[in-house]
Design an enzyme around this catalytic site. Sequence first.
Site, mmCIF file in Angstrom:
data_model
loop_
_atom_site.group_PDB
_atom_site.id
_atom_site.type_symbol
_atom_site.label_atom_id
_atom_site.label_comp_id
_atom_site.label_asym_id
_atom_site.label_seq_id
_atom_site.Cartn_x
_atom_site.Cartn_y
_atom_site.Cartn_z
ATOM 1 N N CYS A 93 -24.327 -88.072 -50.262
ATOM 2 C CA CYS A 93 -23.465 -87.056 -49.713
ATOM 3 C C CYS A 93 -21.996 -87.088 -50.522
ATOM 4 C CB CYS A 93 -23.063 -86.961 -48.330
ATOM 5 S SG CYS A 93 -22.136 -85.366 -47.671
ATOM 6 N N HIS A 150 -28.669 -87.330 -46.045
ATOM 7 C CA HIS A 150 -28.357 -88.735 -45.400
ATOM 8 C C HIS A 150 -29.578 -89.603 -44.838
ATOM 9 C CE1 HIS A 150 -23.705 -88.514 -45.076
ATOM 10 N NE2 HIS A 150 -24.100 -87.360 -44.960
ATOM 11 N N GLU A 205 -29.777 -92.521 -44.615
ATOM 12 C CA GLU A 205 -29.696 -93.686 -43.766
ATOM 13 C C GLU A 205 -29.771 -93.274 -42.021
ATOM 14 O OE1 GLU A 205 -25.505 -91.838 -44.442
ATOM 15 O OE2 GLU A 205 -27.400 -92.098 -45.332
#
Length: 233
Positions: free
Chosen positions: A87, A196, A198
């Site tokens: 991002c 994302h 994660e």
Amino acid sequence: MTTKIGVITFPGSLDERDAQRAARMAGAEAVALWHGEHDLKGVDAIVLPGGFSYGDYLRAGAIAAVSPIMSEVIDAANKGMPVLGICNGFQMLAEAHLLPGGLIRNAHQQFIRRDQALRVENANTAWTNEFSAGDEIIIPLKNGDGGFIADDETLKRVEGEGQVAFRYIGVNPNGSLNDIAGLTNERGNVVGLMPHPEHAIEAGFGPDTSEAMRSGVDGLRFFTSALKALQSV
């Protein structure tokens, strides 16, 4: 010896702790790095996390791209170290010219968050080798400046040379040209994407999938891919 993945904190970073946790979940040692230093602390790979570095002044990622530690990141990337930009980190990589093109305000001028379907286009990078080309994955997306742009020549080059790493499927959430969600450099060690990974590493806390709510763990393979790439060197 344990692989060390460094995660850089910039003023305004939001997701560095999540990225550190993802590195640990993959089996690496997570190392906190600071934007104002020149010390990479002996890490084997680097993550530039999501957030709003320096308040997104000038352009998203523009100031972070010239912060002290980025000179070390650029040097390490040019020598082949795996670098992942998520991002805001993708925006930094574009601003630092480690990846082509740029990221602008979403086409609809609104911040968006959704569980986003992606297609893996390049599975031969340091961060995607645990996937296969054509895999469809679900990764959370949250951004306001995620529209990928490039001139016609650059767009033809990244398409022709296989530098598109991920493409949006189902819906293009931000107006990115050619539905591009993520890119790799020619060498394959630097990858940037707007969604994302994660946030998709543990069942019960990830995105919704067709199997069950919050069951998505596709993001973990980004980090295990980095370990696999480093172990094969």
